[in-house]
Design a protein around this motif. Structure first.
Motif, PDB file in Angstrom:
ATOM      1  N   LEU A  76       0.868  -1.186   0.000  1.00 47.65           N
ATOM      2  CA  LEU A  76       0.000   0.000   0.000  1.00 47.65           C
ATOM      3  C   LEU A  76       0.900   1.229   0.000  1.00 47.65           C
ATOM      4  CD1 LEU A  76      -2.820  -0.562   2.664  1.00 47.65           C
ATOM      5  CD2 LEU A  76      -3.110  -0.156   0.226  1.00 47.65           C
ATOM      6  N   VAL A  77       0.618   2.150  -0.906  1.00 48.96           N
ATOM      7  CA  VAL A  77       1.410   3.368  -1.023  1.00 48.96           C
ATOM      8  C   VAL A  77       0.493   4.575  -0.885  1.00 48.96           C
ATOM      9  CG1 VAL A  77       2.998   4.672  -2.487  1.00 48.96           C
ATOM     10  CG2 VAL A  77       2.921   2.183  -2.655  1.00 48.96           C
ATOM     11  N   ARG A  78       0.861   5.504  -0.020  1.00 51.25           N
ATOM     12  CA  ARG A  78       0.065   6.726   0.148  1.00 51.25           C
ATOM     13  C   ARG A  78       0.559   7.772  -0.856  1.00 51.25           C
ATOM     14  NH1 ARG A  78       0.368   9.569   5.768  1.00 51.25           N
ATOM     15  NH2 ARG A  78       2.293  10.358   4.899  1.00 51.25           N
ATOM     16  N   LEU A  79      -0.383   8.342  -1.601  1.00 48.65           N
ATOM     17  CA  LEU A  79      -0.062   9.337  -2.629  1.00 48.65           C
ATOM     18  C   LEU A  79      -0.913  10.586  -2.432  1.00 48.65           C
ATOM     19  CD1 LEU A  79      -0.042   6.838  -5.619  1.00 48.65           C
ATOM     20  CD2 LEU A  79       1.950   7.864  -4.545  1.00 48.65           C
ATOM     21  N   PRO A  80      -0.369  11.762  -2.733  1.00 53.37           N
ATOM     22  CA  PRO A  80      -1.164  12.996  -2.570  1.00 53.37           C
ATOM     23  C   PRO A  80      -2.189  13.141  -3.690  1.00 53.37           C
ATOM     24  CG  PRO A  80       1.004  13.497  -3.443  1.00 53.37           C
ATOM     25  CD  PRO A  80       0.997  12.015  -3.155  1.00 53.37           C
TER      26      PRO A  80
END
Length: 167
Positions: A76-80
């Protein structure tokens, strides 16, 4: 090719400004929640970190308990969000951060896919009887003072109406 795609996701799209995770969540009034079901039952994970490893391996941030799941099944990658630098979303990617894919892949909302930008109530299937539901919870409280009349409730005793008619 898949390894290059995953490396591109990790190297080019992750914002480096994740130093104050708690304040970012407070400013956006959003909460990201992953509810997981596996061989050990149901678990809830509040998502706040920039990256999570998901899989059977003991070192994974989110551990799945099932023989049908890869050791490093997904990331899981958090992106703006583009329109709002204060808000963000999570992308799930098949495999680990180095580009090694899982054995069985990911099913998102019934479709097999190598990656997916998560939306509220998306269902992620990692294997037989191993799934997760993603929730994006938005705080709908209004800021500032509320009008007291909004909560003004007048209760009338039914016996009081009889008294008024006699006067």
């Amino acid at each position: 090719m898949a390894g290059n795609y995953i490396k591109h996701i990790f190297s080019n799209q992750i914002s480096s400004d994740f130093s104050n995770d708690a304040s970012m969540a407070a400013e956006t009034n959003e909460s990201h929640l992953l509810i997981l079901e596996d061989d050990q039952g149901r678990k809830e994970f509040s998502l706040e970190n920039p990256i999570y490893s998901i899989g059977r391996d003991r070192d994974c941030n989110i551990r799945l308990v099932s023989q049908f799941v890869s050791r490093r099944h997904a990331t899981l990658v958090r992106l703006p969000r583009e329109q709002n630098g204060q808000s963000y979303y999570y992308r799930i990617v098949d495999g680990d951060a180095k580009g090694k894919l899982s054995s069985n892949g990911l099913m998102i909302n019934g479709r097999k896919t190598p990656s997916h930008d998560l939306r509220n109530e998306d269902e992620i299937v990692f294997g037989p009887q191993v799934r997760a539901i993603y929730y994006l919870l938005r705080n709908t409280h209004r800021s500032g003072m509320t009008d007291a009349s909004e909560y003004d409730i007048t209760l009338i005793n039914p016996g009081m109406t009889d008294d008024l008619e006699e006067i």
